[in-house]
Design a protein around this motif. Structure first.
Motif, short mmCIF file in Angstrom:
data_model
loop_
_atom_site.label_atom_id
_atom_site.label_comp_id
_atom_site.label_asym_id
_atom_site.label_seq_id
_atom_site.Cartn_x
_atom_site.Cartn_y
_atom_site.Cartn_z
N ASP A 97 0.83 -1.21 0.00
CA ASP A 97 0.00 0.00 0.00
C ASP A 97 0.86 1.27 0.00
O ASP A 97 0.57 2.23 -0.72
CB ASP A 97 -0.95 0.01 1.20
CG ASP A 97 -2.07 -1.02 1.05
OD1 ASP A 97 -2.50 -1.25 -0.09
OD2 ASP A 97 -2.49 -1.60 2.07
N LYS B 258 -1.74 -7.71 -4.71
CA LYS B 258 -2.82 -7.57 -3.72
C LYS B 258 -4.08 -8.33 -4.12
O LYS B 258 -5.04 -8.36 -3.35
CB LYS B 258 -3.18 -6.09 -3.56
CG LYS B 258 -2.25 -5.27 -2.71
CD LYS B 258 -2.58 -3.79 -2.77
CE LYS B 258 -3.99 -3.47 -2.25
NZ LYS B 258 -4.08 -3.53 -0.77
N ASP C 83 -6.09 -7.32 -6.45
CA ASP C 83 -7.03 -6.20 -6.54
C ASP C 83 -7.35 -5.96 -8.02
O ASP C 83 -6.45 -5.84 -8.85
CB ASP C 83 -6.38 -4.95 -5.93
CG ASP C 83 -7.33 -3.78 -5.78
OD1 ASP C 83 -8.08 -3.49 -6.74
OD2 ASP C 83 -7.32 -3.14 -4.71
#
Length: 228
Positions: A98, A135, A137
């Protein structure tokens, strides 16, 4: 700090303050696997997390390899377009995905402010996509599409080689990103162009990669026809 990391001191080319950035020791970088768009995975620490450097004082951010390669005109654009709105923050030390994403997005914003070449924008976008992939994502696909757009513009408008990027690697990336983002027709076309290019055959490894992905894209195309 992790033993695989170390600090490097340098002068920010925008605000002229002395800053520290975190780097990964080369001996700690052991590749464990590689994706077909050249995303690398490592045993232990991942150096991709640390490739985007940020000045904590003025908000200037860029890939480490080009951090100090800034013209006076570009530095002025950052001074007026980014620094007045920047709240001092350090990105040094250990990073998770992140925090790395924040650093890369700052680098991307800086590139947009200085009106950088598409090849530079492509390099940052593909790395953001890789981090989102790590991730798991779905925003990965948004940045794959951004990277594809910039690689296409690079191919059409920049003179090769562009830093370490040659024409045929650019063609491969365009083909593979078309495939990964679901446009198998264009993927097949670009892989075919690469495979049949006489000049590209000097890079046997790349052509072999392209051939494998060409057949994969063809298979995906046939499967989509059967489903529809």
């Amino acid at each position: 700090m992790n033993d695989a990391l170390y600090s490097k001191e340098l002068v920010c080319p925008v605000c002229k303050n002395k800053i520290e950035v975190t780097k990964v020791k080369s001996k700690a970088c052991v590749v464990s696997s590689k994706d077909t768009d050249f995303c690398l995975y490592y045993e232990g620490i991942n150096p991709i997390l640390y490739e985007a450097w940020v000045c904590e004082y003025c908000g200037y951010a860029a890939l480490g390899e080009r951090f100090e390669e800034l013209t006076d005109k570009q530095a002025q654009k950052i001074k007026t377009g980014i620094s007045p709105y920047w709240k001092s923050r350090s990105f040094n030390g250990e990073r998770n995905i992140d925090l790395a994403l924040e650093a890369y997005k700052l680098a991307l914003y800086n590139l947009q402010k200085i009106e950088a070449k598409s090849s530079e924008l492509a390099k940052v976008c593909i790395r953001i996509a890789w981090l989102y992939r790590m991730k798991k994502d779905e925003r990965e696909y948004d940045f794959l599409k951004h990277a594809l757009r910039f690689y296409l513009d690079t191919y059409e408008n920049e003179k090769f080689p562009v830093n370490k990027l040659d024409e045929y690697t650019c063609m491969y990336m365009i083909a593979e990103l078309y495939r990964r983002t679901g446009n198998v027709d264009e993927a097949v076309l670009w892989f075919s162009r690469l495979i049949t290019s006489p000049a590209a055959k000097e890079n046997k490894v790349l052509v072999e990669y392209a051939r494998e992905q060409y057949y994969l894209a063809k298979e995906q195309k046939e499967n989509s026809k059967q489903i529809s």
